[in-house]
Design an enzyme around this catalytic site. Sequence first.
Site, PDB file in Angstrom:
ATOM      1  CG  HIS A 103     -83.173 -35.936  22.887  1.00 54.05           C
ATOM      2  ND1 HIS A 103     -82.534 -36.834  22.060  1.00 54.05           N
ATOM      3  CD2 HIS A 103     -82.969 -36.389  24.152  1.00 54.05           C
ATOM      4  CE1 HIS A 103     -81.971 -37.793  22.799  1.00 54.05           C
ATOM      5  NE2 HIS A 103     -82.211 -37.540  24.072  1.00 54.05           N
ATOM      6  CG  HIS A 160     -79.454 -35.380  27.284  1.00 58.98           C
ATOM      7  ND1 HIS A 160     -78.392 -36.162  26.886  1.00 58.98           N
ATOM      8  CD2 HIS A 160     -80.571 -36.098  27.014  1.00 58.98           C
ATOM      9  CE1 HIS A 160     -78.853 -37.309  26.395  1.00 58.98           C
ATOM     10  NE2 HIS A 160     -80.172 -37.307  26.477  1.00 58.98           N
ATOM     11  CD  GLU A 161     -84.348 -35.116  28.068  1.00 58.02           C
ATOM     12  OE1 GLU A 161     -85.115 -35.318  27.104  1.00 58.02           O
ATOM     13  OE2 GLU A 161     -83.581 -35.984  28.508  1.00 58.02           O
ATOM     14  CD  GLU A 194     -80.070 -40.786  25.028  1.00 58.27           C
ATOM     15  OE1 GLU A 194     -79.726 -40.581  26.194  1.00 58.27           O
ATOM     16  OE2 GLU A 194     -80.957 -40.116  24.472  1.00 58.27           O
TER      17      GLU A 194
HETATM   18 ZN   LIG Z   1     -81.590 -38.553  25.693  1.00 60.90          ZN
END
Ligand SMILES: [Zn+2]
Length: 276
Positions: free
Chosen positions: A152, A148-149, A206
């Site tokens: 980004h 997830h990071e 997100e």
């Molecule tokens: Zn996030």
Amino acid sequence: MIQRHSSRRPGLVLLMLGALALTSCQTVQTTQPGAVGVERQQSMLLSASQVDKSAAQAYQQMMKKAAGKNALNRDAAQVARVRVIALRLIPGTAAFRPDAPRWAWETNVITSNDVNAWCMPGGKMAVYSGLIEKLKVTDDELAAVMGHEIAHALREHGRERASQAAAQSIALSIGGALIGLGDNSVQLAQIITDVTINLPNSREHEVEADRIGVELAARAGYDPRAAVTLWQKMGQVGGAAPPQFLSTHPSPQNRQKDLTDYAARVMPLYDAARKR
Ligand SMILES: [Zn+2]
């Protein structure tokens, strides 16, 4: 950190960003859609090289500060575990952008009670021991957080958010050319730190990070369904005081359902990765 920064004058920072941003606005597609089909054009005022350079500076400073407090990579086994997962995840970033595997990735573990993890633009990542220990994460769940990071960073959400801040300052017609700027890069490093670590991501960002994250995990042979249990654990830890991670990663509506759907979609990639 939030408290410390709130005493700063945001107007001044915006002025300085305005000066940085006096280049033309660019519309870019930072990533290829991948199997999960994330497609959205992004407006960038700041250049990737400018942002990545400032992020690297900010990261180096933070790691130095952590080392000074004896909070950097204290537990060798924990560090090895996190870095093995990073090394497995990174090759799969090529599905979204071919240049990413060659980035100057760095992964460090910060000793802290905070439940937190982040990745700055350009691939500078940190996982906090509090996240590993308080959530009792499995490797699959740790891969879900890190995927997830990393997402980004691949989507350059930090650059996009810093660009938005710069655009705001221009919209206010307070052109930064009016003030003398001695140290742009320091100001930008502060903004990158804030958008990565202190300020909440948008729900749109997100959703993108969730979807790309499950694909990165699957491609690396980690069970993408672990993203669902990870976010459940995240919501349960802390009781009345939710983890810092949740303040910077606001919950999109239907996160559980979306993660479940997209994990199912990338299961063939997971099965293929496990056979290798
Ligand atoms: Zn996030």
